[in-house]
Design a protein around this motif. Structure first.
Motif, PDB file in Angstrom:
ATOM      1  N   LEU A  84       0.805  -1.226   0.000  1.00  0.00           N
ATOM      2  CA  LEU A  84       0.000   0.000   0.000  1.00  0.00           C
ATOM      3  C   LEU A  84       0.842   1.282   0.000  1.00  0.00           C
ATOM      4  O   LEU A  84       0.575   2.175  -0.798  1.00  0.00           O
ATOM      5  CB  LEU A  84      -0.983  -0.001   1.170  1.00  0.00           C
ATOM      6  CG  LEU A  84      -1.854   1.253   1.250  1.00  0.00           C
ATOM      7  CD1 LEU A  84      -2.783   1.361   0.043  1.00  0.00           C
ATOM      8  CD2 LEU A  84      -2.668   1.282   2.534  1.00  0.00           C
ATOM      9  N   PRO A  85       1.852   1.400   0.873  1.00  0.00           N
ATOM     10  CA  PRO A  85       2.620   2.651   0.853  1.00  0.00           C
ATOM     11  C   PRO A  85       3.205   2.945  -0.529  1.00  0.00           C
ATOM     12  O   PRO A  85       3.147   4.087  -1.004  1.00  0.00           O
ATOM     13  CB  PRO A  85       3.727   2.400   1.886  1.00  0.00           C
ATOM     14  CG  PRO A  85       3.122   1.424   2.829  1.00  0.00           C
ATOM     15  CD  PRO A  85       2.281   0.520   1.969  1.00  0.00           C
ATOM     16  N   TRP A  86       3.737   1.927  -1.161  1.00  0.00           N
ATOM     17  CA  TRP A  86       4.315   2.148  -2.497  1.00  0.00           C
ATOM     18  C   TRP A  86       3.220   2.546  -3.487  1.00  0.00           C
ATOM     19  O   TRP A  86       3.413   3.446  -4.312  1.00  0.00           O
ATOM     20  CB  TRP A  86       5.040   0.881  -2.980  1.00  0.00           C
ATOM     21  CG  TRP A  86       5.718   1.063  -4.298  1.00  0.00           C
ATOM     22  CD1 TRP A  86       6.888   1.726  -4.549  1.00  0.00           C
ATOM     23  CD2 TRP A  86       5.255   0.598  -5.581  1.00  0.00           C
ATOM     24  NE1 TRP A  86       7.181   1.692  -5.886  1.00  0.00           N
ATOM     25  CE2 TRP A  86       6.187   1.005  -6.542  1.00  0.00           C
ATOM     26  CE3 TRP A  86       4.142  -0.133  -5.997  1.00  0.00           C
ATOM     27  CZ2 TRP A  86       6.056   0.701  -7.899  1.00  0.00           C
ATOM     28  CZ3 TRP A  86       3.997  -0.430  -7.342  1.00  0.00           C
ATOM     29  CH2 TRP A  86       4.945  -0.022  -8.277  1.00  0.00           C
ATOM     30  N   LEU A  87       2.052   1.891  -3.378  1.00  0.00           N
ATOM     31  CA  LEU A  87       0.942   2.231  -4.281  1.00  0.00           C
ATOM     32  C   LEU A  87       0.517   3.687  -4.081  1.00  0.00           C
ATOM     33  O   LEU A  87       0.202   4.385  -5.041  1.00  0.00           O
ATOM     34  CB  LEU A  87      -0.251   1.299  -4.030  1.00  0.00           C
ATOM     35  CG  LEU A  87      -0.112  -0.123  -4.566  1.00  0.00           C
ATOM     36  CD1 LEU A  87      -1.235  -1.010  -4.035  1.00  0.00           C
ATOM     37  CD2 LEU A  87      -0.110  -0.147  -6.088  1.00  0.00           C
ATOM     38  N   LEU A  88       0.530   4.144  -2.827  1.00  0.00           N
ATOM     39  CA  LEU A  88       0.165   5.541  -2.583  1.00  0.00           C
ATOM     40  C   LEU A  88       1.250   6.478  -3.123  1.00  0.00           C
ATOM     41  O   LEU A  88       0.959   7.605  -3.532  1.00  0.00           O
ATOM     42  CB  LEU A  88      -0.075   5.786  -1.088  1.00  0.00           C
ATOM     43  CG  LEU A  88      -1.281   5.057  -0.485  1.00  0.00           C
ATOM     44  CD1 LEU A  88      -1.499   5.460   0.966  1.00  0.00           C
ATOM     45  CD2 LEU A  88      -2.552   5.298  -1.283  1.00  0.00           C
ATOM     46  N   GLY A  89       2.487   5.997  -3.124  1.00  0.00           N
ATOM     47  CA  GLY A  89       3.560   6.770  -3.764  1.00  0.00           C
ATOM     48  C   GLY A  89       3.302   6.894  -5.259  1.00  0.00           C
ATOM     49  O   GLY A  89       3.457   7.973  -5.852  1.00  0.00           O
ATOM     50  N   VAL A  90       2.883   5.785  -5.865  1.00  0.00           N
ATOM     51  CA  VAL A  90       2.534   5.823  -7.295  1.00  0.00           C
ATOM     52  C   VAL A  90       1.344   6.765  -7.500  1.00  0.00           C
ATOM     53  O   VAL A  90       1.304   7.536  -8.468  1.00  0.00           O
ATOM     54  CB  VAL A  90       2.185   4.396  -7.809  1.00  0.00           C
ATOM     55  CG1 VAL A  90       1.687   4.437  -9.244  1.00  0.00           C
ATOM     56  CG2 VAL A  90       3.401   3.485  -7.703  1.00  0.00           C
ATOM     57  N   ALA A  91       0.392   6.715  -6.555  1.00  0.00           N
ATOM     58  CA  ALA A  91      -0.783   7.591  -6.651  1.00  0.00           C
ATOM     59  C   ALA A  91      -0.366   9.068  -6.553  1.00  0.00           C
ATOM     60  O   ALA A  91      -0.919   9.921  -7.244  1.00  0.00           O
ATOM     61  CB  ALA A  91      -1.781   7.254  -5.549  1.00  0.00           C
ATOM     62  N   ASN A  92       0.618   9.344  -5.698  1.00  0.00           N
ATOM     63  CA  ASN A  92       1.123  10.720  -5.599  1.00  0.00           C
ATOM     64  C   ASN A  92       1.642  11.198  -6.948  1.00  0.00           C
ATOM     65  O   ASN A  92       1.337  12.291  -7.405  1.00  0.00           O
ATOM     66  CB  ASN A  92       2.266  10.790  -4.578  1.00  0.00           C
ATOM     67  CG  ASN A  92       1.794  11.291  -3.230  1.00  0.00           C
ATOM     68  OD1 ASN A  92       0.673  11.757  -3.096  1.00  0.00           O
ATOM     69  ND2 ASN A  92       2.653  11.187  -2.240  1.00  0.00           N
ATOM     70  N   ASN A  93       2.444  10.354  -7.583  1.00  0.00           N
ATOM     71  CA  ASN A  93       2.987  10.730  -8.892  1.00  0.00           C
ATOM     72  C   ASN A  93       1.874  10.880  -9.920  1.00  0.00           C
ATOM     73  O   ASN A  93       1.899  11.788 -10.753  1.00  0.00           O
ATOM     74  CB  ASN A  93       3.976   9.661  -9.390  1.00  0.00           C
ATOM     75  CG  ASN A  93       5.216   9.631  -8.535  1.00  0.00           C
ATOM     76  OD1 ASN A  93       5.552  10.617  -7.887  1.00  0.00           O
ATOM     77  ND2 ASN A  93       5.902   8.498  -8.506  1.00  0.00           N
TER      78      ASN A  93
END
Lengths: 201, 174
Positions: free
Chosen positions: A77-86
């Protein structure tokens, strides 16, 4: 075909990325994290319909960048939210990249279950827009750390995974961002937040 | 200081969620299949080279380490015919000590749910209700390219297939 992935960790699911069950495994990851990604995309854009498209785009992007994944514990999830940020930072470019696929999905207005929580959605949109206005005065990095920690509830360690920076950087950046936001938003914003919170409770 | 509460946020609408999930699965499945196809082609080419250079007479060591950290094969038969295996990817943390054991666990799960059936080649993509089968004893061997091959049977199954035992693991699932 549905496989019972109940006991599999995100890491186990990701490990199927080129195997016979890649589709099913990524489908399960979507099932697990779509709502959190959706909420995060909404908080970053202030629009539910845009957040729906971005949620799909985030998972398509995650598949495209699957070799870059970083886990926090066993969670993606944290990485996915990082992708979502981008994705939200470059929303138009992201949506353009996946426009052909997104065009095949049902448009938001066809959803029948939206009506049941229209009031909540409108409240949330108003609050998000107010907040986004205040956030406009922050630096990009400050906006992102606020969105991850305060809106999406990530820990410092998880936010560090999402942002690809050390945990100490997250702490100091968040401290400064909160102070900065408080200065920018002022009492009216805090009142709005409390009002919306009371309505939701 | 949390302004938005994920637990209380509206969730992705059901119709959209189902459609998006289906679409993602299709995209991923197609892309993964293309990738596997390329690997299979390369592996076939490599096999031809190995055979024509007479390297087929492989010395079977007692055990050999698994060096391929990205995938393993689940077999339902011990004769290792081409194509009759199911690929599972990077089971567990890359390079972790229990990588082989987790490959065995993934294969065992596929047996348990009826996707793999002992003695029957290929993958049963639509196991009906109650199709879950018995999990045979499984053993990990090491392919010549360093990939783990999970075979039904005990350590002798590796020798029969002309492969060394995987240096780590080899225990049947509990």
């Amino acid at each position: 075909m549905r496989i019972d992935w109940g006991s599999a960790s995100d890491q186990d699911l990701w490990s199927q990325a080129a195997g016979e069950f890649a589709g099913e495994a990524f489908g399960e990851l979507f099932e697990r994290h779509a709502d959190r990604v959706y909420a995060h995309c909404f908080a970053r854009t202030g629009s539910w319909s845009l957040a729906e498209d971005l949620t799909s785009a985030v998972f398509l992007e995650a598949w495209r960048r699957r070799t870059e994944v970083r886990f926090s514990g066993d969670s993606a999830l944290p990485w996915l939210l990082g992708v979502a940020n981008n994705a939200t930072r470059n929303a138009q470019r992201t949506l353009r990249r996946h426009s052909q696929l997104l065009a095949k999905l049902p448009p938001p207005e066809e959803e029948s279950d939206i009506a049941t929580d229209t009031a909540t959605r409108l409240d949330q949109e108003r609050l998000a827009r107010h907040l986004l206005c205040a956030m406009a005065g922050l630096r990009q990095a400050e906006r992102e750390v606020i969105a991850l920690c305060d809106w999406s509830g990530l820990s410092y360690a998880e936010a560090a995974v999402a942002l690809g920076v050390p945990e100490g950087t997250v702490r100091s950046r968040l401290f400064r961002a909160r102070q900065h936001l408080r200065d920018l938003a002022g009492g009216e914003f805090v009142r709005q937040v409390r009002l919306a919170d009371a309505r939701q409770a | 200081m949390t302004y938005f509460h994920p637990g209380r946020m509206p969730v992705l609408p059901a119709i959209r969620r189902e459609a998006a999930r289906r679409q993602l699965e299709q995209v991923v499945r197609r892309s993964a299949a293309r990738r596997r196809g390329r690997w299979a082609l390369a592996a076939t080419g490599l096999a031809i080279v190995v055979l024509t250079t007479g390297a087929a007479a492989l010395a079977v060591a007692v055990s050999a380490p698994v060096t391929n950290r990205t995938q393993a094969r689940c077999y339902t038969v011990t004769s290792l015919p081409t194509g009759d295996y199911t690929t599972v990817m990077a089971p567990g943390r890359l390079g972790s000590p229990d990588q082989v054991r987790r490959a065995i666990a993934v294969c065992a799960a596929l047996y348990r749910q009826g996707y793999l059936r002992l003695g029957l080649p290929g993958l049963n993509r639509s196991p009906g209700p109650g199709a879950g089968g018995r999990v045979p004893r499984l053993v990990a061997c090491t392919m010549t390219d360093g990939e783990a091959a999970i075979l039904p049977g005990g350590p002798a199954a590796c020798a029969r297939a002309g492969l060394p035992l995987a240096a780590r693991g080899g225990a049947p699932p509990s």
